[in-house]
Design an enzyme around this catalytic site. Structure first.
Site, PDB file in Angstrom:
ATOM      1  N   ASP A 351       0.826  -1.213   0.000  1.00 19.36           N
ATOM      2  CA  ASP A 351       0.000   0.000   0.000  1.00 19.36           C
ATOM      3  C   ASP A 351       0.859   1.261   0.000  1.00 19.36           C
ATOM      4  O   ASP A 351       2.052   1.248   0.313  1.00 19.36           O
ATOM      5  CB  ASP A 351      -0.898   0.044   1.237  1.00 19.36           C
ATOM      6  CG  ASP A 351      -2.061  -0.929   1.157  1.00 19.36           C
ATOM      7  OD1 ASP A 351      -2.153  -1.678   0.136  1.00 19.36           O
ATOM      8  OD2 ASP A 351      -2.847  -0.994   2.120  1.00 19.36           O
ATOM      9  N   HIS A 503       3.714  -2.338   3.050  1.00 16.01           N
ATOM     10  CA  HIS A 503       3.683  -0.984   2.491  1.00 16.01           C
ATOM     11  C   HIS A 503       4.990  -0.702   1.754  1.00 16.01           C
ATOM     12  O   HIS A 503       6.066  -1.129   2.183  1.00 16.01           O
ATOM     13  CB  HIS A 503       3.490   0.060   3.594  1.00 16.01           C
ATOM     14  CG  HIS A 503       2.160  -0.015   4.279  1.00 16.01           C
ATOM     15  ND1 HIS A 503       1.868  -0.952   5.247  1.00 16.01           N
ATOM     16  CD2 HIS A 503       1.040   0.759   4.134  1.00 16.01           C
ATOM     17  CE1 HIS A 503       0.631  -0.786   5.673  1.00 16.01           C
ATOM     18  NE2 HIS A 503       0.100   0.278   5.014  1.00 16.01           N
TER      19      HIS A 503
END
Length: 541
Positions: A351, A503
């Site tokens: 992400d 992430h």
């Protein structure tokens, strides 16, 4: 008295005289016919019998040819009346046999003047006088052969001896020809059938081997559409090879062929196929609260879509089987995990990117381990990182949306449910557009809601924009920076079919990079493969 003459020295002058009619003129010029004609007998003084025939001149001229009749090759025929021969007691021809001083004419034979001329072909062959020829009533009006055209008894004997030789030669040629034909075209020859030598007739086929019982294969079966036996022995009768090559049933065999005949093969029955629709259902999960979000990592809202199946009906068995070619999608909201079965697959997700350096390092690690992943991106960061964005797709990875600005503003950067309906739609529309504009192509509308806050009216508001919302099964909590080892252990805890959350942007992700670098080789060693969200969803529920 006639002049004396000598015999010919060789057959050659004799054949010449026969051919030319000079059979009474000898080499010394003496002609006995003329000599006789000049005599008192030839003048008819004594030669007239009671019927007016010049019997003696005629007989002398003809040398006794014919049984007492006045005809012959040496006299003119048609001038006398034919009567039986009468020999007067006083008329003695020096060359005729009789009681008055009769002499033996070397050319005469018999009491009636039948003369044996060494040059005549037979006692009854008449000879022609020069310039005279008439058919004889006793030869069926056929032309009488002169001495030049006749065969002597000696020649006839030779010819009779030659025909057995000719016949024997013909028989030898015939036998040799037949033998040669049979040598090159034998009526029977040997072949090997399944390792056993057999004698067969010329022209025998592969099928003939089976028909003669030289091989006894078992026919295959006809198999129904459901896999059962529709007809015993309904398959192929047998399979065959000749000298190692596949052979047809009507193939003719040659001497020395190696024939292998095996059992027949099973054959699937013919069938008719129809396509039928599978109606979608009206089911789904209650999505009014956040609790439904964690029922599975994949969240889909659908208005429903029919499925499809094919139905096969066997032409012989009449049995039917169905095969689903498209699963129906029930109307409503569903939350599920992919059913990967025994496949060891994981879906790695990142992400808050793209970030130029951190995203590039993660791509390097993925490539080194033959892995693929899905990147959920912030729309307002895509254009400025277009190069890495395109690399993500080029290396087989998937890009998806993480909203335009991570639900900033009224969404407080974490929860879209705080936003108005228009803001919610704008957040998603702008985010998808940024990615598609950078890539120059459309993408699947897959998204991840910030903080996992995807429930209630938000789902209803975005159902025509969002195809799939993706949560997670394993949260590495790398955003907390727990250390590379903790992140590594979280990744290694994943099970087949799980979605792993990490992430690549939104802060320092050096621990994430290190933990990923250590974990992936170990998972690869365990047999895991790493897929995108689209690939994971292909497994179905």
């Amino acid at each position: 008295m006639p002049k004396h003459f000598s015999e010919p020295d060789s057959p050659a002058p004799r054949r010449r005289r026969r051919a030319t009619g000079e059979d009474r003129v000898f080499d010394n010029g003496y002609d006995p016919r003329q000599d006789f004609a000049d005599s008192e007998y030839g003048q008819g003084t004594y030669g007239q019998d009671a019927y007016g025939q010049d019997q003696y001149r005629d007989q002398a001229a003809t040398r006794g040819q014919g049984a007492g009749y006045g005809q012959g090759n040496g006299a003119r025929r048609g001038s006398y009346t034919q009567t039986p021969y009468v020999q007067p007691p006083y008329a003695q021809d020096p060359y005729a046999k009789g009681g008055h001083g009769q002499q033996q004419d070397p050319y005469a034979q018999g009491a009636y003047g039948r003369q044996q001329d060494p040059y005549a072909e037979s006692n009854y062959v008449e000879q022609e006088a020069p310039g005279a020829y008439e058919p004889s009533p006793y030869t069926d009006d056929e032309p009488r052969r002169g001495r030049g055209a006749s065969s002597s008894p000696r020649r006839q004997g030779k010819q009779k001896r030659r025909w057995p030789v000719a016949l024997a030669a013909v028989l030898v040629v015939a036998v040799v020809g037949i033998g040669a034909y049979l040598f090159f075209n034998p009526p029977f020859y040997k072949v090997s059938v399944n390792g056993t030598e057999q004698t067969i007739e010329a022209g025998t086929t592969v099928q003939g081997i089976v028909d003669k019982g030289l091989a006894t294969p078992t026919a295959g079966n006809l198999i129904a559409v459901d896999g059962s036996v529709a007809q015993q022995g309904g398959g192929t009768a047998f399979t065959a090879t000749v000298n190692g090559a596949d052979a047809q049933r009507d193939q003719k065999l040659s001497a020395g062929d190696q024939v292998q005949i095996d059992n027949g093969q099973d054959v699937d029955e013919d069938f008719t196929e129809t396509t039928e629709t599978i109606p979608h259902g009206e089911s789904g999960t209650d999505y009014s609260t956040l609790a439904s979000y964690y029922n599975g990592a994949i969240h889909v809202y659908s208005s429903g879509e029919d499925g499809e199946k094919t139905v096969k009906t066997g032409n012989v068995s009449g049995k039917t089987v169905e095969e689903v070619t498209k699963q129906p999608t029930d109307a409503g909201y569903s939350s599920y995990n992919a059913n990967v079965g025994d496949d060891k697959v994981l879906a790695l997700t990142f992400d808050d990117g793209p970030w130029p350096n951190q995203t590039a390092e993660i791509l390097d690690i993925l490539k080194e381990n033959g892995a693929h992943a899905t990147f959920f991106q912030i729309g307002n960061q895509v254009a400025e990182n277009a190069e890495v964005e395109k690399r993500i797709v080029a290396e087989g990875n998937q890009v998806a949306s993480h909203t335009w600005d991570h639900a900033a503003g009224s969404g407080q950067g974490v929860n879209m449910t705080y936003m108005s309906a228009d803001e919610q739609r704008a957040e998603m529309e702008k985010g998808f557009k940024a990615i598609e504009d950078t890539l120059g192509t459309s993408i699947e509308h897959v998204m991840r809601a910030p903080g996992g806050n995807y429930y209630g009216s938000l789902i209803d508001n975005l159902k025509d924009i969002v195809d799939v919302e993706v949560g997670w099964d394993v949260d590495t909590e790398d955003w907390r920076r727990p250390g590379a080892a903790a992140i590594e252990q979280a990744i290694l805890s994943a099970k087949p079919g799980d979605v792993v959350l990490m992430h690549d942007g939104g802060g320092d992700r050096s621990q994430t990079i290190e933990g990923l670098r250590n974990a992936l080789p170990k998972l690869v060693q365990e047999g895991y493969k790493f897929v995108t969200i689209d690939q994971l969803m292909a497994y179905g529920k």
